[in-house]
Design an enzyme around this catalytic site. Structure first.
Site, mmCIF file in Angstrom:
data_model
loop_
_atom_site.group_PDB
_atom_site.id
_atom_site.type_symbol
_atom_site.label_atom_id
_atom_site.label_comp_id
_atom_site.label_asym_id
_atom_site.label_seq_id
_atom_site.Cartn_x
_atom_site.Cartn_y
_atom_site.Cartn_z
ATOM 1 C CG ASP A 20 66.843 9.510 44.174
ATOM 2 O OD1 ASP A 20 67.691 8.755 44.897
ATOM 3 O OD2 ASP A 20 66.020 9.103 43.316
ATOM 4 C CG ASN A 68 65.703 4.387 51.386
ATOM 5 O OD1 ASN A 68 65.326 5.417 51.429
ATOM 6 N ND2 ASN A 68 65.868 3.823 50.092
HETATM 7 C C1 IPE Z 1 63.391 7.424 47.386
HETATM 8 O O1 IPE Z 1 64.773 7.436 46.696
HETATM 9 C C2 IPE Z 1 63.425 7.562 48.835
HETATM 10 C C3 IPE Z 1 64.091 8.946 49.454
HETATM 11 C C4 IPE Z 1 64.619 9.732 48.728
HETATM 12 C C5 IPE Z 1 64.385 8.688 50.656
HETATM 13 P P1 IPE Z 1 65.182 6.061 46.280
HETATM 14 O O2 IPE Z 1 66.446 6.189 45.742
HETATM 15 O O3 IPE Z 1 65.060 5.142 47.669
HETATM 16 O O4 IPE Z 1 64.149 5.288 45.386
HETATM 17 P P2 IPE Z 1 64.162 4.396 44.065
HETATM 18 O O5 IPE Z 1 64.793 3.057 44.719
HETATM 19 O O6 IPE Z 1 65.137 5.216 43.128
HETATM 20 O O7 IPE Z 1 62.753 4.151 43.448
HETATM 21 C C1 IPE Z 2 68.633 9.774 48.209
HETATM 22 O O1 IPE Z 2 69.949 9.617 47.521
HETATM 23 C C2 IPE Z 2 68.584 9.780 49.801
HETATM 24 C C3 IPE Z 2 68.324 8.495 50.077
HETATM 25 C C4 IPE Z 2 67.369 7.771 49.275
HETATM 26 C C5 IPE Z 2 68.193 8.030 51.632
HETATM 27 P P1 IPE Z 2 70.212 8.124 47.103
HETATM 28 O O2 IPE Z 2 71.211 7.367 48.160
HETATM 29 O O3 IPE Z 2 69.105 7.178 46.715
HETATM 30 O O4 IPE Z 2 71.287 8.312 45.980
HETATM 31 P P2 IPE Z 2 71.133 7.436 44.394
HETATM 32 O O5 IPE Z 2 69.646 7.521 43.924
HETATM 33 O O6 IPE Z 2 71.395 5.986 44.525
HETATM 34 O O7 IPE Z 2 72.113 8.372 43.742
HETATM 35 MG MG MG Z 3 68.017 7.104 44.822
#
Ligand code: IPE
Ligand code: IPE
Ligand code: MG
Length: 240
Positions: A20, A68
């Protein structure tokens, strides 16, 4: 292992990572969120190589969740190009390193080229035996459990399964991770302290490690730190 003295390091059999912070990292560099995903994919490749070289058997990576889909079409479209690029670039290396690829999640709603790339990676590595790379795409823990329940319910209805035979081991065999050990260590980057619907069944006794580093900036030394921390944990599994 980099920078580790003679302390006893325990290597988890199954490492799971909620990678993340890609978007926040990109914004901190004055870039679009997709740039974070691009660099995050490089981190993924580096960490996969490193973790397997340390003797970890299974790595599960959360790459796209069932939640997502709430993101912009542009970001989603970009995210689904990454598995194509990853498998194109590293297929030979995966086979050479004897890594079996599996996909957790319902990929049927992904773009056709992404489905083809995933199916081909699974097929080409199906006989690899040393390690498993579990790529979680359109994956949700709730979705996985519901899917298993539905399959079992159909089999009960068609007299293929007796309700008396439903137990934990049997239920596990209906999950994407059938044949894999339970998760030993779960790492989440980016300072968020939640599970976000990841591997709910498989992390029942996992040690959980939260770190502040945003995924694109995550290095071998961050993984070393997590493993050192894991090595100090007393895993009791309900015993004393
Ligand atoms: C969790 O990250 C999903 C992945 C790493 C693919 P998110 O960024 O989607 O999770 P939340 O929304 O912070 O819980
Ligand atoms: C994790 O990074 C990757 C996915 C969830 C696909 P994020 O895209 O959630 O990055 P942040 O949390 O918004 O910084
Ligand atoms: Mg994230």
């Amino acid at each position: 292992m980099a920078n580790v003295s003679n302390e006893q390091i325990k290597i988890p059999r199954h490492l799971a990572i909620i990678l993340d912070g890609n978007g926040r990292w990109a914004l901190s560099q004055g870039q679009a969120r997709t740039f974070g995903h691009k660099i995050g994919a490089n981190t993924m490749k580096e960490m996969v190589n490193y973790a397997f070289s340390l003797g970890i058997e299974v790595i599960s990576l959360y790459c796209f969740s069932t939640e997502n889909w709430k993101r912009s079409k542009e970001e989603i479209d970009y995210l689904f190009t990454l598995p194509i690029e990853y498998f194109n670039k590293y297929m030979d290396k995966l086979i050479e390193d004897d890594i079996r690829v599996i996909i957790s999640g319902d990929i049927s709603s992904l773009p056709k080229q992404t489905i083809l790339a995933c199916d081909s990676a699974v097929l080409k590595t199906k006989d690899c035996k040393s390690h498993v790379l579990n790529i979680c795409l359109n994956y949700g823990g709730h979705d996985e459990i519901i899917r298993a329940v539905k399959q079992i319910a159909y089999e009960v209805k068609n007299d293929k399964v007796d309700v008396k035979d439903i137990n934990e081991e049997m239920f596990s065999s209906y999950l994407y991770t059938k044949d894999l050990p339970m998760v030993d260590l779960l790492i989440r980057t980016s300072n968020e302290k939640r599970i976000s619907n990841f591997m709910l069944w498989q992390i029942s006794y996992a040690e959980i490690y939260f770190c502040k580093t945003l995924w694109p900036a995550f290095t071998k030394s961050d993984l070393d730190k997590a493993l050192k921390d894991f090595s100090k944990r007393k895993r009791r599994f309900g015993g004393i």
